[in-house]
Design a protein around this motif. Structure first.
Motif, PDB file in Angstrom:
ATOM      1  N   TYR A 417       0.843  -1.206   0.000  1.00 30.68           N
ATOM      2  CA  TYR A 417       0.000   0.000   0.000  1.00 30.68           C
ATOM      3  C   TYR A 417       0.867   1.241   0.000  1.00 30.68           C
ATOM      4  N   VAL A 418       1.942   1.199   0.761  1.00 30.96           N
ATOM      5  CA  VAL A 418       2.773   2.391   0.863  1.00 30.96           C
ATOM      6  C   VAL A 418       3.629   2.561  -0.392  1.00 30.96           C
ATOM      7  N   ILE A 419       4.261   1.466  -0.812  1.00 29.96           N
ATOM      8  CA  ILE A 419       5.223   1.625  -1.902  1.00 29.96           C
ATOM      9  C   ILE A 419       4.533   1.759  -3.257  1.00 29.96           C
ATOM     10  N   ILE A 420       3.558   0.912  -3.535  1.00 30.08           N
ATOM     11  CA  ILE A 420       2.859   1.097  -4.814  1.00 30.08           C
ATOM     12  C   ILE A 420       2.042   2.372  -4.752  1.00 30.08           C
ATOM     13  N   GLY A 421       1.367   2.559  -3.592  1.00 28.23           N
ATOM     14  CA  GLY A 421       0.522   3.743  -3.447  1.00 28.23           C
ATOM     15  C   GLY A 421       1.293   5.027  -3.648  1.00 28.23           C
ATOM     16  N   ALA A 422       2.482   5.112  -3.130  1.00 26.34           N
ATOM     17  CA  ALA A 422       3.242   6.347  -3.285  1.00 26.34           C
ATOM     18  C   ALA A 422       4.103   6.287  -4.543  1.00 26.34           C
ATOM     19  N   THR A 423       5.023   5.334  -4.598  1.00 26.06           N
ATOM     20  CA  THR A 423       6.039   5.380  -5.648  1.00 26.06           C
ATOM     21  C   THR A 423       5.469   5.095  -7.022  1.00 26.06           C
ATOM     22  N   ILE A 424       4.782   3.964  -7.162  1.00 26.66           N
ATOM     23  CA  ILE A 424       4.340   3.589  -8.510  1.00 26.66           C
ATOM     24  C   ILE A 424       3.239   4.531  -8.993  1.00 26.66           C
ATOM     25  N   PHE A 425       2.279   4.837  -8.114  1.00 26.24           N
ATOM     26  CA  PHE A 425       1.265   5.834  -8.505  1.00 26.24           C
ATOM     27  C   PHE A 425       1.951   7.161  -8.822  1.00 26.24           C
ATOM     28  N   GLY A 426       2.949   7.500  -8.025  1.00 26.21           N
ATOM     29  CA  GLY A 426       3.647   8.761  -8.228  1.00 26.21           C
ATOM     30  C   GLY A 426       4.355   8.808  -9.565  1.00 26.21           C
ATOM     31  N   VAL A 427       4.985   7.692  -9.928  1.00 23.90           N
ATOM     32  CA  VAL A 427       5.699   7.670 -11.201  1.00 23.90           C
ATOM     33  C   VAL A 427       4.704   7.723 -12.356  1.00 23.90           C
ATOM     34  N   PHE A 428       3.616   6.967 -12.237  1.00 23.89           N
ATOM     35  CA  PHE A 428       2.598   7.046 -13.298  1.00 23.89           C
ATOM     36  C   PHE A 428       2.083   8.474 -13.426  1.00 23.89           C
ATOM     37  N   SER A 429       1.757   9.065 -12.282  1.00 22.62           N
ATOM     38  CA  SER A 429       1.251  10.427 -12.295  1.00 22.62           C
ATOM     39  C   SER A 429       2.260  11.361 -12.960  1.00 22.62           C
ATOM     40  N   GLY A 430       3.507  11.261 -12.530  1.00 23.44           N
ATOM     41  CA  GLY A 430       4.541  12.128 -13.070  1.00 23.44           C
ATOM     42  C   GLY A 430       4.794  11.893 -14.541  1.00 23.44           C
ATOM     43  N   VAL A 431       4.760  10.625 -14.948  1.00 23.20           N
ATOM     44  CA  VAL A 431       5.023  10.325 -16.351  1.00 23.20           C
ATOM     45  C   VAL A 431       3.903  10.900 -17.229  1.00 23.20           C
ATOM     46  N   TYR A 432       2.645  10.720 -16.813  1.00 13.33           N
ATOM     47  CA  TYR A 432       1.551  11.310 -17.603  1.00 13.33           C
ATOM     48  C   TYR A 432       1.655  12.827 -17.613  1.00 13.33           C
ATOM     49  N   TYR A 433       2.055  13.384 -16.481  1.00 10.84           N
ATOM     50  CA  TYR A 433       2.106  14.840 -16.325  1.00 10.84           C
ATOM     51  C   TYR A 433       3.202  15.442 -17.192  1.00 10.84           C
ATOM     52  N   TRP A 434       4.371  14.829 -17.158  1.00 14.14           N
ATOM     53  CA  TRP A 434       5.521  15.443 -17.843  1.00 14.14           C
ATOM     54  C   TRP A 434       5.791  14.845 -19.215  1.00 14.14           C
ATOM     55  N   TRP A 435       5.021  13.806 -19.622  1.00 13.92           N
ATOM     56  CA  TRP A 435       5.257  13.214 -20.935  1.00 13.92           C
ATOM     57  C   TRP A 435       5.241  14.268 -22.030  1.00 13.92           C
ATOM     58  N   PRO A 436       4.223  15.162 -22.053  1.00 10.97           N
ATOM     59  CA  PRO A 436       4.233  16.189 -23.104  1.00 10.97           C
ATOM     60  C   PRO A 436       5.491  17.051 -23.050  1.00 10.97           C
ATOM     61  N   LYS A 437       6.005  17.292 -21.862  1.00  9.65           N
ATOM     62  CA  LYS A 437       7.240  18.079 -21.759  1.00  9.65           C
ATOM     63  C   LYS A 437       8.430  17.296 -22.316  1.00  9.65           C
ATOM     64  N   MET A 438       8.461  15.987 -22.016  1.00  8.60           N
ATOM     65  CA  MET A 438       9.619  15.199 -22.438  1.00  8.60           C
ATOM     66  C   MET A 438       9.598  14.918 -23.939  1.00  8.60           C
ATOM     67  N   PHE A 439       8.404  14.654 -24.489  1.00  7.78           N
ATOM     68  CA  PHE A 439       8.348  14.177 -25.868  1.00  7.78           C
ATOM     69  C   PHE A 439       7.522  15.074 -26.796  1.00  7.78           C
ATOM     70  N   GLY A 440       6.891  16.084 -26.251  1.00 12.08           N
ATOM     71  CA  GLY A 440       6.107  16.957 -27.104  1.00 12.08           C
ATOM     72  C   GLY A 440       4.784  16.362 -27.548  1.00 12.08           C
ATOM     73  N   LYS A 441       4.316  15.328 -26.898  1.00 10.76           N
ATOM     74  CA  LYS A 441       3.029  14.727 -27.233  1.00 10.76           C
ATOM     75  C   LYS A 441       2.317  14.362 -25.941  1.00 10.76           C
ATOM     76  N   PHE A 442       0.983  14.417 -25.975  1.00  6.32           N
ATOM     77  CA  PHE A 442       0.216  13.904 -24.842  1.00  6.32           C
ATOM     78  C   PHE A 442       0.119  12.400 -24.927  1.00  6.32           C
ATOM     79  N   LEU A 443       0.208  11.726 -23.785  1.00  6.60           N
ATOM     80  CA  LEU A 443      -0.222  10.331 -23.764  1.00  6.60           C
ATOM     81  C   LEU A 443      -1.738  10.338 -23.894  1.00  6.60           C
ATOM     82  N   ASN A 444      -2.262   9.268 -24.524  1.00  6.74           N
ATOM     83  CA  ASN A 444      -3.691   9.193 -24.763  1.00  6.74           C
ATOM     84  C   ASN A 444      -4.466   9.201 -23.443  1.00  6.74           C
TER      85      ASN A 444
END
Lengths: 649, 235, 197
Positions: A417-444
């Protein structure tokens, strides 16, 4: 030839399958690279010292490790789906190999580097820097991580995997009880990866201390940057304790010391050292996620972060207390009561700063206009999940009750709960958030929502029942359980949930594939409804190699939002255009990684010639590096100007 | 999805008292005092969960962006000293309520052996992958099973021959690690006759899952008879 | 780059960052040695069938090593003094003396270890000896690394002179050298003196 054939037919089916798929994948990749003549392109990435590219490689490689350890999780769940089950080959020792590498890979080669990778891309952009303080060392960190990762990952086809649990407790992890190269992979592989992580930590600290844009005071730094700063300090001090623990284990296994043995030594020393590292590690992988969520929740609620100073204070306090709670992993060891009580108290105290953060996030949303884009969904899923994981954490700090929870499935539930809840959710959140910044495209977005709901619901179905299994007396790390204890039903639900999570990850991969293939380009500087707050949204997406054509002038905590409020299109950049100095790309870190890999194999199999050769390569390359002139390359002013003008239009 | 799920969480917690949850079905003194704290902590934490989740859901519904608000930007505030102080102080109160009985019970559980009246001493040896129980008083040895008289205090002296194990009879007491270099003690008094599962709770190798034993608690009379018979058989 | 103005030897942004980074690395090293000391103290009394600290250590010889290493710290400081005055020859000379003293220390340590092993006190004799060799060995490897590192830097100094590129490197190496020395003082106190008393 016949001997070789005999060897292969003697292998267990799972290893054979892994071997074959290794070969097939390698051939396909080589074929594709050759066909599209991409070798040079690949080499460009390998030798790059650009923090964005390094960050992306970090993300990619740790995602591959995530897939591997995720498949292991599915195999574990398959074996545990029914009472007295015999799934494929995964009973007894093979099951222990699965759980050991699942844990080791997920903690050291997935959670930590995923966040380091993401922060590698983002932190310099958030503080208005053109690169990190030490681009060469950054690349070296990456290749040491990959070397260590390869070691741990190939272990199961080359001599057997570590099988003493991800915590590798002595005396079980010593030669007497687990002979052979399998458990040598653990201390040596992690030592190499850990060395890279320490360098990464120092790199972040100096970058954040020394390379902030003009006007970016400490109390103006975005929360992601703050979190990464404190995390880096934790990394430097916690991973060096791990280094000693691993050195000790290496000595025990390879050089015959008897410090951790039951007879002449004291095996509890390992537990202390491991958890002196291990508990700060929990915050190393949680704090950056907290930072990401702070940025995401604020952006998608269109509200300023509630109580910024107390958020910063909470991060610092968590980092500080994180070093003083390690014994709560050892309550049942039989240490003196006063020690136990002290650590129970510090553990409970951590709930206070964590509570501050939760309530500040909630009150950031209050009065806002909350949007439910995928990054925000993950942030909300995090709050829901992490609060559950947090309260079970407080429950675990209650020493007498912990005597019951300890090493049962209750703890398995809590930690996921702690590690997936924080880290993995956090990475997913961050990746969706910054994907357009990194690659110039939105993830679907649509696939993103499928990704979130399947992964999130699957997660709760997998891990919530584990709390109850723990209370039913199911110890962790058992490969089977008897019928008639009522454990079958819950375990089956848990297995189904795990597959739903797997489907969630598949949606994510499909999403990346579709997005990468699509030709839709988003050249927006500030893609999320044009209401970014921090510096990374003031520059083009993807950013040019030098990030900032001119340095930004930071006048407040949320410069971009402030500029919008005052009716400007972007923040002020100061100064004239100038020639920009960037570091050379270099192949040395890559070869140093290879040197470490060779040396490590030598150590693992105790073939000293190979070990010495590998280390010689490493030191030779270090020497060469020392003699190199660090001239770097200059990007002429005119080019910078032209590109900057192009981006404005 | 979110709302029904939080109900599901609470539902499970409420429901859990009546299925075969061995930890919640304690039959020994140590497990009893551990269970009391377990309930106290669950109760306090349910309060926390209720507060957080009700705020969470309320804010999500009330402040969601409605159609037409896409370009609507609310006023920005820095924070609120009073509110922030509240959620710094309140956790301290909750932790205080939790900490005091925690510390008291920990001391009590750890220092039980001295105050015990005529305890039954059993030397337990853990080894890959079985348990050996030795009763010095009667010179009886049992393997993978242990017999206890009801209502008489028991001291288990735990020692390992090889790696670290952990001694756990969920219904009678929480765990205590079984170490190779040092003797640990676990004390408890069984309160009801019956058969209880015991297991190794510290990962100890390939057959860790099979390192179990059976605990039988019998009437004191029955126990006395058994020791007599067993004694004779040994001779 | 080729400036030799003593006032600006460490002025570049990169030099400042390198020095700062090195302080954090020393912080990490403090944890490393702290943990090694912790291990040593935890198993100090676990001598098994092997010799304990009183029988094993010969303080006189250790005093020699200590004096050698401490004087190397002094010559290292002198070298940095001349570096800051941009006096190349003196810098080279004192760093060379430092290296020689460092090598002497390593030689004595190897001799000490061989003696102990000859007396039947090997790394696997007891937990105490394992921890002893691990702590001392880690320190010894640090000294060896320091010697090699300074030697390489001296070649650069010789070829390129004192400038903004070589001076910060030598300064950092000197920090490292002093740190190793401090660790040795700790070892001398905690392991040898307290072991003997």
């Amino acid at each position: 030839m016949k001997a070789l054939l005999d060897y292969f037919t003697s292998l267990p089916s799972d290893i054979l399958l892994a071997d074959v798929s290794f070969i097939i994948i390698a051939v396909i990749i080589c074929y594709l690279l050759t066909k599209h003549s991409k070798w040079e392109w690949l080499w460009g990435w390998i030798t790059s010292t650009d923090h964005k590219k390094i960050g992306i490689i970090y993300l990619l490689v740790s995602f591959l490790f995530f897939i591997r350890a995720g498949i292991e999780a599915l195999l574990i769940r398959m074996q545990l789906a029914f009472p007295n089950n015999d799934f494929w080959v995964f009973q007894g020792d093979r099951f222990n190999q699965l759980t050991s590498t699942h844990g080791t890979v997920m903690i050291f080669l997935v959670a930590t580097p995923l966040l380091i990778g993401l922060m590698n891309v983002i932190v310099p952009l958030q503080i208005g820097a053109r690169d990190v303080a030490f681009p060469f060392m950054n690349s070296l960190s990456l290749w040491l991580f990959i070397s260590g990762g390869i070691l741990i990952n190939v272990s199961f086809v080359a001599g057997g995997s570590p099988n003493a649990g991800w915590t590798s407790y002595a005396p079980l992890a010593l030669n007497d009880y687990t002979p052979g190269p399998g458990n040598n992979y653990y201390p040596i592989g992690l030592q190499v990866a850990g060395l890279g992580t320490i360098m990464g930590g120092i790199n972040f600290i100096v970058t954040i201390l020394k390379m902030r844009a003009p006007g970016m005071r400490f109390m103006r730094m975005p929360l992601s940057t703050w979190a990464m700063f404190i995390t880096s300090i934790l990394i430097v001090y916690a991973f060096s304790a791990l280094a000693v623990a691993l050195l000790l284990l290496t000595f025990e296994r390879l050089f015959g010391t008897v410090i951790l043995t039951g007879g002449e030594g004291n095996p509890i020393i390992w537990q202390h050292l491991f958890w002196i590292f291990g508990h700060p590690e929990v915050y190393i992988i949680a704090l950056p996620a907290f930072g990401i969520f702070s940025d995401v929740i604020s952006t998608f609620s269109k509200r300023k972060l509630f109580g910024y100073p107390s958020m910063v204070f909470a991060i610092i306090l968590i980092g500080f207390l994180g070093f003083m709670v390690w014994v709560h992993h050892m309550f049942t060891v039989g240490l003196s009561t006063n020690i136990t009580i002290f650590f129970a108290l510090t553990t409970m105290l951590i709930a206070v700063p964590t509570g501050i953060k939760i309530f500040n996030w909630l009150f950031t949303m209050r009065g806002g206009r909350i949007r439910f884009d995928t990054p925000m969904l993950y942030a909300l899923g995090f709050i829901f999940t992490f609060v559950i994981g947090g309260v079970t954490g407080v429950m675990l700090s209650v020493v007498p009750a912990d005597y019951q929870y300890h090493d049962s499935y209750f703890v398995v539930a809590h930690l996921h709960y702690v590690i997936i809840g924080a880290t993995i959710f956090g990475v997913f959140s961050g990746v969706y958030y910054w994907w357009p910044k990194m690659f110039g495209k939105f993830l679907n977005e649509k696939l993103g929502k499928w990704n979130f709901w399947t992964f999130g619901i699957g997660f709760h179905f997998t891990f919530f029942p584990m709390h109850i299994m723990g209370l039913m007396g199911m110890p962790r790390r058992v490969f089977t359980y008897p019928e008639g204890e009522g454990l079958g039903f819950l375990n089956f639900i848990s297995t189904c949930g795990a597959f739903l999570m797997g489907a969630g990850v598949l949606f994510f991969m499909i999403n990346i594939y579709i997005t990468t293939r699509s030709t839709q380009k988003n050249t927006l500087r500030d893609p999320w409804f044009s209401r970014g707050r921090t510096l990374e949204w003031t520059i083009p997406s993807p950013p040019p190699p030098y990030n900032f054509a001119r340095l930004p002038l930071v006048k407040s905590r949320e410069p971009l939002w402030e500029a919008y409020e005052n009716g400007y299109k972007n923040i002020d950049f100061i100064g004239e255009y100038e020639d920009i100095h960037m570091p050379n790309s270099t192949s040395l870190p890559f070869f140093m990684g290879i040197g470490f890999l060779i040396a490590s194999f030598g150590f693992v199999f105790e073939i000293w010639v190979i070990a010495i050769m590998g280390m010689a390569v490493v030191f030779l390359l270090m020497g060469i590096r020392s003699f190199q002139h660090k001239s770097g390359i200059h990007i002429p002013k005119e080019v910078v100007m032209a590109e900057d003008k192009g981006a404005e239009d | 999805m979110r709302v029904p799920f939080s109900f599901y969480v609470i539902g499970i917690i409420l429901m859990s008292g009546c299925s075969n949850l061995s930890v919640l079905d304690s039959k020994g003194t140590a497990a009893d005092s551990e269970l009391k704290l377990l309930y106290l902590s669950i109760a306090l934490m349910v309060i926390v969960l209720l507060v957080v989740f009700s705020l969470f859901i309320r804010f999500l519904i009330k402040y969601r962006e409605r159609p037409g608000q896409e370009n609507d930007f609310p006023t920005q505030i820095e924070g609120n000293k009073k509110l922030e102080t509240t959620w710094i102080v309140l956790p301290f109160v909750i932790l205080f309520i939790l900490a005091v009985p925690t510390f008291a019970t920990t001391y009590q559980l750890d220092n039980k052996a001295e105050s015990m009246d005529e305890p039954l001493v059993i030397n337990v040896t853990g080894k890959q992958f079985s348990w050996v129980f030795y009763y010095p008083e009667f010179e009886i040895t049992l393997e993978n099973e242990v017999k206890l008289p009801v209502d008489r205090p028991v001291i288990f002296n735990l020692h390992s021959e090889d790696v670290i194990h952990s001694f756990w009879i969920p219904q009678l007491a929480g765990k205590k690690d079984v170490l190779p270099h040092k003797e640990n003690q676990l004390t408890l008094t069984p309160l009801e006759t019956g058969t209880y599962d015991g297991k190794c709770a510290e990962f100890c190798g390939a057959s860790h899952a099979f390192m179990t034993f059976e605990t039988t608690v019998v009437e004191q009379e029955t126990f006395k008879q058994w020791t007599n018979v067993a004694d004779k058989q040994e001779d | 780059m080729e400036t030799t103005d003593p006032k600006h030897l460490y002025d570049t942004q990169q030099a400042q960052m390198n020095i700062l980074a090195f302080w954090f690395l020393i912080g990490a090293e403090v944890v490393v040695f702290g943990c090694l000391f912790g291990i040593y103290l935890a198993v100090k009394s676990f001598t098994g069938d092997g010799p304990g600290p009183e029988e094993l250590f010969k303080l006189n010889e250790i005093m020699v090593s200590t004096v050698i290493l401490l004087s190397s710290s002094f010559t290292c400081a002198l070298a940095i003094y001349f570096l800051n005055l941009t006096k190349k020859a003196w810098t080279l000379l004192f760093f060379l003396i430092t290296i020689v003293l460092g090598l002497g220390f390593i030689g004595l340590e190897i001799r000490e270890f061989t003696l102990y092993v000859g007396e039947g006190a090997s790394i696997s004799t007891s937990a105490f000896l394992g921890a002893f060799y691990m702590l001392l060995g880690t320190h010894g490897v640090h000294v060896l690394f320091g010697v090699t590192w300074i030697a390489l830097l001296l070649v650069q100094l010789w070829l390129r002179g004192i400038n903004q590129e070589t001076a910060p490197k030598l300064f950092i190496a000197s920090l490292y050298w002093h740190f190793i020395d401090v660790v040795w003082v700790m070892i001398f106190t905690v392991v040898y003196l307290i072991g003997k008393v």
